[in-house]
Design an enzyme around this catalytic site. Structure first.
Site, PDB file in Angstrom:
ATOM      1  N   GLU A 119      39.499  40.585  53.435  1.00 48.82           N
ATOM      2  CA  GLU A 119      40.900  40.545  53.874  1.00 48.82           C
ATOM      3  C   GLU A 119      41.032  40.588  55.393  1.00 48.82           C
ATOM      4  O   GLU A 119      42.097  40.294  55.933  1.00 48.82           O
ATOM      5  CB  GLU A 119      41.694  41.688  53.257  1.00 48.82           C
ATOM      6  CG  GLU A 119      41.391  43.055  53.808  1.00 48.82           C
ATOM      7  CD  GLU A 119      42.371  44.105  53.295  1.00 48.82           C
ATOM      8  OE1 GLU A 119      43.001  44.759  54.148  1.00 48.82           O
ATOM      9  OE2 GLU A 119      42.512  44.253  52.070  1.00 48.82           O
ATOM     10  N   GLU A 125      49.132  31.096  34.900  1.00 50.99           N
ATOM     11  CA  GLU A 125      49.984  31.089  33.719  1.00 50.99           C
ATOM     12  C   GLU A 125      51.010  29.966  33.712  1.00 50.99           C
ATOM     13  O   GLU A 125      51.648  29.694  32.686  1.00 50.99           O
ATOM     14  CB  GLU A 125      50.685  32.450  33.582  1.00 50.99           C
ATOM     15  CG  GLU A 125      49.705  33.563  33.192  1.00 50.99           C
ATOM     16  CD  GLU A 125      50.306  34.953  33.198  1.00 50.99           C
ATOM     17  OE1 GLU A 125      51.452  35.094  33.695  1.00 50.99           O
ATOM     18  OE2 GLU A 125      49.644  35.884  32.729  1.00 50.99           O
TER      19      GLU A 125
END
Length: 270
Positions: free
Chosen positions: A109, A78
């Site tokens: 992960e 953004e």
């Protein structure tokens, strides 16, 4: 201490009405801004470490897994449309690669070496900053990435939701937002995710303002990529220059649909 995994303050959730569920989730959510408030000095220290590096051409990297990684990707994606900065100035990296944004990648992960390999693809250097995002504060992908970055002389920070975590111990500027037990035990996409989103909003917004990407209170460098944003750009120019809408729109078109350039051009010829 893994508070985020401790038992919920509520039990028998399946027996609650929808009204009770919403009321109690909201009650828990209200505690998040207060947790953020306690971490403001840590956030300030982290941001103050980032700004001079970015003024010197540095970039900001987020690394994380699962929800934490997705939130970093969202914040990074953004920045270009909001502040007109180039793609790649703020980068979100998620364990398991971009496909993990939509679908969980098993055990991604747990790979303690992959984050540094992912970062090296961007030719990361000592003008950059790496922020690890991990609600638990114990994600191997994040710990390994921060450790390797720090050993390479790169500025490091983190956003975690447990106190005294391994992630926080690994970085230069830890931000610990202690959100407590989740409404659904261990579901850290809830309060912890909200806290991470708020912290990321603060970091990127404050950094971009410090880099001169806001004038007054307006996003004068935003990319006008749809009609709504073009209309917002026109209104910014009207407010700033006190001219009519037709003149503002023409001025915007003549200056590459950039609000800052349009205002500067008008003032330069006024």
């Amino acid at each position: 201490m893994n508070i985020t995994e401790s038992s919920s303050n509520y039990s028998n959730l399946e027996q609650m009405s929808v009204s009770d569920l919403l009321t109690n989730i909201n009650k828990e959510d209200k505690t998040v801004p207060l947790a953020i408030e306690k971490a403001l000095p840590q956030l300030e220290a982290l941001i103050n470490s980032i700004v001079p590096r970015m003024k010197n051409g540095g970039r900001l990297f987020y690394i994380g897994a699962g929800t934490s990684g997705r939130l970093g990707v969202v914040d990074a994606s953004e920045c270009p449309p909001t502040y007109g900065v180039p793609q790649g100035m703020v980068v979100g990296i998620i364990a398991g690669g971009d496909s993990a944004i939509r679908k969980a990648v098993e055990f991604a992960e747990d790979n303690a070496t992959q984050a540094w390999l992912d970062l090296k693809e961007y030719d990361i250097n000592t003008t950059d900053t790496v922020i690890g995002i991990a609600a638990s504060g114990r994600t191997p992908y994040v710990i390994g990435g921060l450790k390797a970055a720090k050993e390479a002389g790169i500025n490091t920070g983190c956003i975690v939701c447990n106190p005294g975590s391994a992630v926080a111990a690994t970085c230069d500027f830890p931000v610990e937002v202690i959100t407590g037990p989740e409404f659904v035990t261990g579901s850290t996409r809830m309060k912890a995710g909200t806290a991470q989103k708020l912290a990321l909003n603060m970091i990127s917004t404050a950094v971009m303002i410090q880099l001169g990407k806001v004038k007054g209170n307006k996003m004068v460098d935003m990319q006008l990529s749809n009609l709504k944003l073009v209309d917002r750009g026109v209104r910014m120019i009207i407010d700033e220059l006190n001219i009519d809408a037709e003149q503002a729109k023409k001025l915007l078109e003549e200056n590459g649909n950039n609000v800052r350039n349009a205002i500067n051009a008008y003032k330069g010829h006024a």
